[in-house]
Design an enzyme around this catalytic site. Sequence first.
Site, PDB file in Angstrom:
ATOM      1  N   TYR A  80       0.313  -1.185   0.150  1.00 26.03           N
ATOM      2  CA  TYR A  80      -0.153  -0.230   0.187  1.00 26.03           C
ATOM      3  C   TYR A  80       0.670   1.230   0.341  1.00 26.03           C
ATOM      4  O   TYR A  80       0.262   2.047  -0.558  1.00 26.03           O
ATOM      5  CB  TYR A  80      -0.808  -0.164   1.135  1.00 26.03           C
ATOM      6  CG  TYR A  80      -2.253  -0.969   0.821  1.00 26.03           C
ATOM      7  CD1 TYR A  80      -3.447  -0.366   0.017  1.00 26.03           C
ATOM      8  CD2 TYR A  80      -1.678  -2.511   1.357  1.00 26.03           C
ATOM      9  CE1 TYR A  80      -3.683  -1.465  -0.072  1.00 26.03           C
ATOM     10  CE2 TYR A  80      -3.056  -3.404   0.984  1.00 26.03           C
ATOM     11  CZ  TYR A  80      -4.175  -3.075  -0.029  1.00 26.03           C
ATOM     12  OH  TYR A  80      -4.553  -4.207   0.327  1.00 26.03           O
TER      13      TYR A  80
ATOM     14  N   ARG B 183       1.586   1.783  -3.149  1.00 29.75           N
ATOM     15  CA  ARG B 183       0.337   2.494  -3.984  1.00 29.75           C
ATOM     16  C   ARG B 183       0.131   4.106  -3.780  1.00 29.75           C
ATOM     17  O   ARG B 183      -0.405   4.925  -4.358  1.00 29.75           O
ATOM     18  CB  ARG B 183      -1.293   1.547  -3.653  1.00 29.75           C
ATOM     19  CG  ARG B 183      -0.720   0.376  -3.611  1.00 29.75           C
ATOM     20  CD  ARG B 183      -1.561  -0.455  -4.743  1.00 29.75           C
ATOM     21  NE  ARG B 183      -0.667  -0.613  -6.322  1.00 29.75           N
ATOM     22  CZ  ARG B 183       0.676  -0.900  -6.036  1.00 29.75           C
ATOM     23  NH1 ARG B 183       0.287  -2.262  -4.969  1.00 29.75           N
ATOM     24  NH2 ARG B 183       0.898  -1.515  -7.490  1.00 29.75           N
TER      25      ARG B 183
ATOM     26  N   ILE C 141      -9.482   2.761  -4.090  1.00 27.06           N
ATOM     27  CA  ILE C 141      -9.073   3.593  -2.908  1.00 27.06           C
ATOM     28  C   ILE C 141      -7.889   4.812  -3.552  1.00 27.06           C
ATOM     29  O   ILE C 141      -7.506   5.380  -2.501  1.00 27.06           O
ATOM     30  CB  ILE C 141      -8.164   2.875  -2.538  1.00 27.06           C
ATOM     31  CG1 ILE C 141      -7.010   2.491  -3.186  1.00 27.06           C
ATOM     32  CG2 ILE C 141      -8.899   1.745  -1.739  1.00 27.06           C
ATOM     33  CD1 ILE C 141      -6.365   1.433  -2.297  1.00 27.06           C
TER      34      ILE C 141
ATOM     35  N   HIS D  70     -14.224   1.215  -0.076  1.00 29.77           N
ATOM     36  CA  HIS D  70     -13.515   0.078   0.068  1.00 29.77           C
ATOM     37  C   HIS D  70     -12.134   1.005   0.842  1.00 29.77           C
ATOM     38  O   HIS D  70     -10.997   0.565   0.743  1.00 29.77           O
ATOM     39  CB  HIS D  70     -13.017  -0.255  -1.284  1.00 29.77           C
ATOM     40  CG  HIS D  70     -13.928  -1.390  -2.117  1.00 29.77           C
ATOM     41  ND1 HIS D  70     -13.672  -1.876  -3.040  1.00 29.77           N
ATOM     42  CD2 HIS D  70     -14.946  -2.211  -1.753  1.00 29.77           C
ATOM     43  CE1 HIS D  70     -14.858  -3.032  -3.084  1.00 29.77           C
ATOM     44  NE2 HIS D  70     -15.390  -3.258  -2.536  1.00 29.77           N
TER      45      HIS D  70
ATOM     46  N   GLY E 242     -15.664   0.411 -16.109  1.00 26.05           N
ATOM     47  CA  GLY E 242     -14.801   0.180 -15.300  1.00 26.05           C
ATOM     48  C   GLY E 242     -14.762  -0.379 -14.257  1.00 26.05           C
ATOM     49  O   GLY E 242     -13.868  -0.859 -13.448  1.00 26.05           O
ATOM     50  N   THR E 243     -15.454  -1.342 -14.010  1.00 23.82           N
ATOM     51  CA  THR E 243     -15.748  -2.271 -12.650  1.00 23.82           C
ATOM     52  C   THR E 243     -15.979  -3.797 -13.491  1.00 23.82           C
ATOM     53  O   THR E 243     -16.849  -4.068 -14.266  1.00 23.82           O
ATOM     54  CB  THR E 243     -16.402  -1.878 -11.582  1.00 23.82           C
ATOM     55  OG1 THR E 243     -16.267  -2.993 -10.699  1.00 23.82           O
ATOM     56  CG2 THR E 243     -17.447  -1.822 -12.244  1.00 23.82           C
ATOM     57  N   SER E 244     -14.972  -5.302 -12.834  1.00 22.24           N
ATOM     58  CA  SER E 244     -15.502  -5.884 -13.713  1.00 22.24           C
ATOM     59  C   SER E 244     -16.683  -6.538 -13.033  1.00 22.24           C
ATOM     60  O   SER E 244     -16.940  -7.591 -13.713  1.00 22.24           O
ATOM     61  CB  SER E 244     -14.050  -7.003 -13.708  1.00 22.24           C
ATOM     62  OG  SER E 244     -14.511  -7.060 -11.933  1.00 22.24           O
TER      63      SER E 244
ATOM     64  N   GLU F  90     -14.858  -4.174 -22.040  1.00 23.44           N
ATOM     65  CA  GLU F  90     -15.491  -5.378 -22.282  1.00 23.44           C
ATOM     66  C   GLU F  90     -16.288  -6.029 -21.974  1.00 23.44           C
ATOM     67  O   GLU F  90     -17.005  -5.036 -20.029  1.00 23.44           O
ATOM     68  CB  GLU F  90     -14.416  -6.019 -22.779  1.00 23.44           C
ATOM     69  CG  GLU F  90     -13.752  -5.809 -20.822  1.00 23.44           C
ATOM     70  CD  GLU F  90     -11.889  -6.705 -20.532  1.00 23.44           C
ATOM     71  OE1 GLU F  90     -11.835  -6.964 -21.356  1.00 23.44           O
ATOM     72  OE2 GLU F  90     -11.997  -7.431 -20.084  1.00 23.44           O
TER      73      GLU F  90
HETATM   74  P1  OAD Z   1     -10.767  -5.094 -11.958  1.00 21.77           P
HETATM   75  O1  OAD Z   1      -9.773  -5.242 -12.202  1.00 21.77           O
HETATM   76  O2  OAD Z   1     -11.439  -5.817 -11.312  1.00 21.77           O
HETATM   77  O3  OAD Z   1     -11.570  -4.163 -13.085  1.00 21.77           O
HETATM   78  C1  OAD Z   1     -11.461  -3.270 -13.662  1.00 21.77           C
HETATM   79  C2  OAD Z   1     -12.468  -3.612 -15.292  1.00 21.77           C
HETATM   80  O4  OAD Z   1     -12.208  -2.414 -16.238  1.00 21.77           O
HETATM   81  C3  OAD Z   1     -12.034  -4.439 -16.246  1.00 21.77           C
HETATM   82  O5  OAD Z   1     -13.607  -4.506 -16.700  1.00 21.77           O
HETATM   83  C4  OAD Z   1     -11.630  -3.897 -17.273  1.00 21.77           C
HETATM   84  O6  OAD Z   1     -12.260  -4.377 -18.809  1.00 21.77           O
HETATM   85  C5  OAD Z   1     -12.271  -2.781 -17.219  1.00 21.77           C
HETATM   86  N1  OAD Z   1     -11.222  -1.709 -18.084  1.00 21.77           N
HETATM   87  C6  OAD Z   1      -9.715  -1.293 -18.181  1.00 21.77           C
HETATM   88  N2  OAD Z   1      -8.914  -0.248 -18.808  1.00 21.77           N
HETATM   89  C7  OAD Z   1     -10.266   0.148 -18.806  1.00 21.77           C
HETATM   90  C8  OAD Z   1     -11.258   2.153 -20.002  1.00 21.77           C
HETATM   91  N3  OAD Z   1      -9.497   2.584 -19.554  1.00 21.77           N
HETATM   92  N4  OAD Z   1     -12.546   2.364 -19.143  1.00 21.77           N
HETATM   93  C9  OAD Z   1     -13.259   1.306 -19.123  1.00 21.77           C
HETATM   94  N5  OAD Z   1     -12.872   0.601 -18.666  1.00 21.77           N
HETATM   95  C10 OAD Z   1     -11.545   0.104 -18.340  1.00 21.77           C
HETATM   96  O7  OAD Z   1     -11.226  -3.792 -11.003  1.00 21.77           O
HETATM   97  P2  OAD Z   1     -12.714  -3.095 -10.266  1.00 21.77           P
HETATM   98  O8  OAD Z   1     -13.726  -4.107 -10.391  1.00 21.77           O
HETATM   99  O9  OAD Z   1     -12.803  -2.392  -9.480  1.00 21.77           O
HETATM  100  O10 OAD Z   1     -10.860  -4.853  -4.388  1.00 21.77           O
HETATM  101  O11 OAD Z   1     -12.110  -4.521  -8.901  1.00 21.77           O
HETATM  102  C11 OAD Z   1     -12.957  -4.621  -8.037  1.00 21.77           C
HETATM  103  C12 OAD Z   1     -12.222  -4.535  -6.263  1.00 21.77           C
HETATM  104  O12 OAD Z   1     -11.663  -5.737  -6.679  1.00 21.77           O
HETATM  105  C13 OAD Z   1     -11.338  -3.579  -5.901  1.00 21.77           C
HETATM  106  O13 OAD Z   1     -11.875  -2.140  -5.263  1.00 21.77           O
HETATM  107  C14 OAD Z   1      -9.923  -4.168  -5.262  1.00 21.77           C
HETATM  108  C15 OAD Z   1     -10.333  -5.249  -6.276  1.00 21.77           C
HETATM  109  O14 OAD Z   1      -9.280  -6.285  -5.699  1.00 21.77           O
HETATM  110  C16 OAD Z   1     -10.145  -4.680  -2.613  1.00 21.77           C
HETATM  111  O15 OAD Z   1      -9.017  -4.518  -2.814  1.00 21.77           O
HETATM  112  C17 OAD Z   1     -10.801  -5.101  -1.578  1.00 21.77           C
END
Ligand code: OAD
Length: 233
Positions: free
Chosen positions: A54, A57, A91, A107, A174-176, A202
């Site tokens: 951290y 980061r 974060i 988070h 931007g969340t998976s 995606e």
């Molecule tokens: P992820 O890394 O799981 O997902 C990121 C998403 O963003 C993916 O679906 C990518 O395709 C998409 N992406 C990447 N580049 C992009 C761009 N330029 N424009 C749009 N989309 C893009 O991240 P999160 O979903 O945020 O938690 O992950 C959720 C949580 O898992 C985080 O908060 C963290 C992690 O483990 C903890 O650490 C507790």
Amino acid sequence: MAGSIVILTGAGVSAESGVETFRDKDGLWSKFDYREVATPEGFSANPALVHTFYNQRREGLAKVAPNAAHVALARLERERSDEVTLVTQNIDDLHERAGSRNLIHMHGELAKALCGRCGMRHDWRETLSTQVPCPACGKTGGMRPDVVWFGEMPYHMERIYEALRACDLFIAIGTSGNVYPAAQFVQEAGRAGAHTVELNLEPSETVSDFGEVIHGPASRVAPEYVDRVLRAK
Ligand code: OAD
């Protein structure tokens, strides 16, 4: 499009600012074992490793800047002030640096530290270690990043669910869709009758739950969508 708007952002919104995502190829979870660096058990087993993870980061925050997606979301809040709640899983501090104010860090935040001994939170820009005393209680060994780890309860859930239950438009950017409870916010908003939109590079894991899906980089699709919402005012 009128009414109350809830936006959920994830690592993808900060990717074009140079912040690493978690699950993309070369993402953080391809280089680190989340059980070691992002769980209470990992912190108990090896606090120095977790602090290093951290600290790196936190230092990285000074080298990145908000991108067009952060800026567009701040503009949406400015122009639709009472109606926008921004919930982020990130974060980093890029949303607030872009100007968002009605912002919930579910988070936690890299720029805050939490004392596990007295429970006090502190703004924190320096490095953290097991040797750092808590500025409030003076004890060492209890300071940790004020971030939510796997197995811990995300912050402000009551406020988030209240906003979701009252929302007319829900946008996830931007969340998976891998991490709960954030991944099921779309269903909660959908049950409340909201129009639901995914803006992502995606298809996410939860893409089929959304009423509208737009794929592309956040720095392009978020400003375009914000323009659309503001034009429909
Ligand atoms: P992820 O890394 O799981 O997902 C990121 C998403 O963003 C993916 O679906 C990518 O395709 C998409 N992406 C990447 N580049 C992009 C761009 N330029 N424009 C749009 N989309 C893009 O991240 P999160 O979903 O945020 O938690 O992950 C959720 C949580 O898992 C985080 O908060 C963290 C992690 O483990 C903890 O650490 C507790």
